[in-house]
Design a protein around this motif. Structure first.
Motif, PDB file in Angstrom:
ATOM      1  N   SER A 151      -0.162 -26.318  24.505  1.00 42.49           N
ATOM      2  CA  SER A 151       0.399 -27.233  23.505  1.00 42.49           C
ATOM      3  C   SER A 151      -0.613 -28.279  23.037  1.00 42.49           C
ATOM      4  N   ILE A 206      -6.074 -27.432  19.463  1.00 42.05           N
ATOM      5  CA  ILE A 206      -6.185 -27.831  18.063  1.00 42.05           C
ATOM      6  C   ILE A 206      -6.978 -26.765  17.316  1.00 42.05           C
ATOM      7  N   SER A 207      -6.489 -26.414  16.131  1.00 43.08           N
ATOM      8  CA  SER A 207      -7.169 -25.409  15.306  1.00 43.08           C
ATOM      9  C   SER A 207      -8.603 -25.804  14.994  1.00 43.08           C
ATOM     10  N   ASP A 208      -9.441 -24.789  14.881  1.00 46.98           N
ATOM     11  CA  ASP A 208     -10.839 -24.907  14.450  1.00 46.98           C
ATOM     12  C   ASP A 208     -11.770 -25.564  15.471  1.00 46.98           C
ATOM     13  N   ILE A 218      -9.438 -21.370  18.295  1.00 50.39           N
ATOM     14  CA  ILE A 218      -8.033 -21.413  17.891  1.00 50.39           C
ATOM     15  C   ILE A 218      -7.982 -21.392  16.371  1.00 50.39           C
ATOM     16  N   VAL A 219      -7.228 -20.464  15.811  1.00 47.81           N
ATOM     17  CA  VAL A 219      -7.018 -20.437  14.367  1.00 47.81           C
ATOM     18  C   VAL A 219      -5.523 -20.297  14.100  1.00 47.81           C
ATOM     19  N   GLU A 220      -5.080 -20.915  13.027  1.00 48.94           N
ATOM     20  CA  GLU A 220      -3.675 -20.815  12.654  1.00 48.94           C
ATOM     21  C   GLU A 220      -3.414 -19.466  12.015  1.00 48.94           C
ATOM     22  N   ASN A 221      -2.222 -18.950  12.252  1.00 46.54           N
ATOM     23  CA  ASN A 221      -1.805 -17.712  11.617  1.00 46.54           C
ATOM     24  C   ASN A 221      -1.540 -17.984  10.138  1.00 46.54           C
ATOM     25  N   ILE A 222      -2.271 -17.322   9.266  1.00 52.39           N
ATOM     26  CA  ILE A 222      -2.076 -17.540   7.831  1.00 52.39           C
ATOM     27  C   ILE A 222      -1.287 -16.403   7.188  1.00 52.39           C
ATOM     28  N   MET A 224       1.096 -18.256  23.983  1.00 47.77           N
ATOM     29  CA  MET A 224       0.076 -18.133  22.956  1.00 47.77           C
ATOM     30  C   MET A 224      -0.253 -16.661  22.767  1.00 47.77           C
TER      31      MET A 224
END
Length: 88
Positions: free
Chosen positions: A7, A10-12, A81-85, A52
């Motif tokens: 939790s 953080i992305s990127d 970590i990358v966000e699901n786009i 995750m």
């Protein structure tokens, strides 16, 4: 070495260390291309119960596949970590 909970990621950024259990993993394949491997997909869970989805791309599969087993705990570091786009 300080471990982060899922939790807290953080992305990127790519300097995290996590301690997780590998719940399940499966081969993602292209059904229209004779079962060509896309990646190995996994679900991890941390000590707080956070989940995750993780991916090992096909060009890295040989490097990691034999080191992973469902149900085992792992310390993982130096990952991104990358966000699901894309939607499912």
């Amino acid at each position: 070495m300080t471990n982060s909970f899922l939790s807290e990621l953080i992305s990127d950024l790519d300097d995290f260390t996590i301690r997780v259990r590998l719940c399940t993993m499966w081969d993602a394949i292209k059904s229209k291309k004779n079962g060509e491997l896309i990646s190995i997909d996994m679900i991890f869970i941390d000590e707080k119960g956070n989940l995750m989805h993780g991916i090992i791309r096909k060009n890295q599969v040989n490097r990691f596949k034999d080191k992973l087993s469902e149900g085992y705990r792992f310390i993982i570091k130096n990952f991104k970590i990358v966000e699901n786009i894309e939607g499912y």
